[in-house]
Each structure stands twice: as C-alpha cells, then as structure tokens.
Design an enzyme around this catalytic site. Sequence first.
Site, PDB file in Angstrom:
ATOM      1  N   ASP A   1       4.573  -4.103  -5.284  1.00 47.34           N
ATOM      2  CA  ASP A   1       4.037  -3.523  -6.525  1.00 47.34           C
ATOM      3  C   ASP A   1       4.377  -4.211  -7.636  1.00 47.34           C
ATOM      4  OD1 ASP A   1       2.418  -1.795  -5.392  1.00 47.34           O
ATOM      5  OD2 ASP A   1       4.098  -0.228  -5.052  1.00 47.34           O
TER       6      ASP A   1
ATOM      7  N   SER B   1      -0.870  -3.199  -2.493  1.00 42.68           N
ATOM      8  CA  SER B   1       0.496  -4.025  -2.263  1.00 42.68           C
ATOM      9  C   SER B   1       0.856  -4.606  -0.703  1.00 42.68           C
ATOM     10  CB  SER B   1       1.742  -3.246  -2.759  1.00 42.68           C
ATOM     11  OG  SER B   1       1.927  -2.188  -2.124  1.00 42.68           O
ATOM     12  N   HIS B   2      -0.063  -4.018   0.342  1.00 45.35           N
ATOM     13  CA  HIS B   2       0.311  -4.196   1.587  1.00 45.35           C
ATOM     14  C   HIS B   2      -0.855  -4.585   2.247  1.00 45.35           C
ATOM     15  CE1 HIS B   2       3.691  -1.997   0.705  1.00 45.35           C
ATOM     16  NE2 HIS B   2       4.469  -2.501   1.603  1.00 45.35           N
TER      17      HIS B   2
END
Length: 336
Positions: free
Chosen positions: A186, A45-46
Amino acid sequence: MTVRLPFDDLVALLAAIFRNGGCSAAVADILAQNMAAAERDGARSHGVFRVAGYLGSLASGWVDGKVEPIVEDVAPGFIRVDGRNGFALPALAAARNQLIAKARANGIALLAIRNSHHFSALWPDVEPFARDGLIAIEMVNSMASVVPHGGNRKLYGTNPLGFAAPRLAGDPLVFDQASSAIANGDVQIAAREGHDLPPGFGVDSTGAPTTDPKAVLNGGALLPFGGYKGSSIAMMMEIMAAALAGGNFSFEVDFSQHPGAATPHSAQTIIVIDPNIGAKGDFAARIEVLVGELHAAGQDRLPGDRRYANRREAMALGVPLSDDELAYLRKLAGPS
C-alpha cells in the site's frame, strides 16, 4: 479507463506471464489463481500490482519457479515443508490435504514452511480451511521494513497475521492484517499514485516522522500499529514463523545481490483446528450468536465482507483493470 475482464481470463493471462517468467506450469497456475483472486476481491496491493516483483525475483535467480517442495510428516500433529527456495503457495498446496487430515484426526495440526517466498495476501491461504469447517491461523514474517517500538532501525517485516473461522450461514469470518501500521504494498501504491500516508505510519531515513511514502521506501521504515502492541505481535510472528519453521528472520533476508528481486525469503506457520472436536455444542451456531451481537452493537460490516462484495461484483461483471494494466499484462503474456 476501466475495463472488466472475466476472472478465468485473468487467471489464464497471469499463468502465461508466470510461465514466460520461468515458472513450471503447476506453479504458474497456483500463483495466477492467487493473484487473480486478490485483484478480484479488491486487494490491489496484492493483485496484478505485484507481477513485476514476482518476475524480478524469478529473473534475478532469487527464487526458483520450477522446484517441487518436500513435505515432511514429523509428528501426528506437525508437518514441515521445505520450499527449496520456491514460492510458499505451492508448498501449502502440497501439504494441504495432509494438514486437514491431521487436524480432523487430532483436533489440531500445524504446518511449518521454511526456505520459501511468500509475496501474497494471507486470506486466500486461510479462507479455504474455514469453508471446510475448520479454524485457521497463519503467521508469516517478511523482510526488514518496520522499526520495533522504541527502536532506531528497521528489524521486523510487516509480519501479517491471517485468521479464518467458519459460520453456520454465510461466508467465513476472515481477516488478514499486517502488524505494521500499513502494508508495504500500500505504501508503494501511495508512492506511485502520489498520495500521502496518514501521520504515524512511517519514518524517513533519519528516523523523523513522515507522511511521504517515497521517504518511507527510500531509506525510511514503517512503524508498527498501536505502538508496542503491534511491535509485540511482529515479534510473535518472527518467533512463530521464522524461528519455529527454521526460516530466516526478517532482518536476515538479503537480496542485495539479486537486482530486481522483491520477494522475501522467509517462513510461515499455519495452525488448523477442527472446532467440532473440542467445542461445547455447535461451534458454527455459537459464532452466529457472536455475529448477531456484533450487529446489534452497531458493527454492520464484518471482517471479509468488503472482499466478498467485491468478489460477487467481479464474478458477475468481470475483474476491473485499467487499460494500461491490461495492456501491460497482455504484453508480458505474449501471443495468445
């Protein structure tokens, strides 16, 4: 199909993308190292998932990818940085050595970064301090996406807290967690891949509970973890990040006039402590006592262990990416 790309190749690919997107070479390199590290360590998610958000903020004029931050030495244990509407990672890099020097001289030092955009995980910020034998605590606020406990509209950001502490043997203890029930990234991945969220994570535009990530993103909101407990931590992040650093509160971030922008124009505070000055006895050795008891109590996996395992595998075999992801990145990077 999944392919494996050497870490350094991923860094070079991302750096080219950020240069093409309007960043200086120095800023592009910092963003690329950070994003590649997130992807390497399994923080999808990053990782490369956020390329579009970075580029959207750059293209819309919401963030300046070429600006140099201004470091202000304001007290023996206090550094302020004006990010000048740039990214937070270069601001931290500009002040890091001075922050460490102050912590070693005084036992503790604080860095407050304002007028900046933090769009990444926190553990890459704090882990290096722990590898230098220091304790680090980072507090960041974001953009309004979370309803406070008992409230009826989104007010807080996901407002994460990062923490890192050195060990006598082995990798540092590091955690990075949002004060919301789940990170916003997310939720976006769940919406893209068609997964439901667990109950109690979000509400829709009417305030009704929902497990549909698209309903959360389209007019809905996230909930804090643990009810009032997570809500209180989110409030502390607003105070310790935005108010202390002189940045925007999460509810003040407004990029509605910058279509495509995704990065929150907020603030962050990092506190660094030299444990060997104030601790009684060998601090790192004491941590091993705690770790031993955690294992004895049945906690096999410590904070950060999964990331470290992913990191070892990725450095040995390459960072896993889908064919589509790699093709997308190569298209953005242009001719090599």
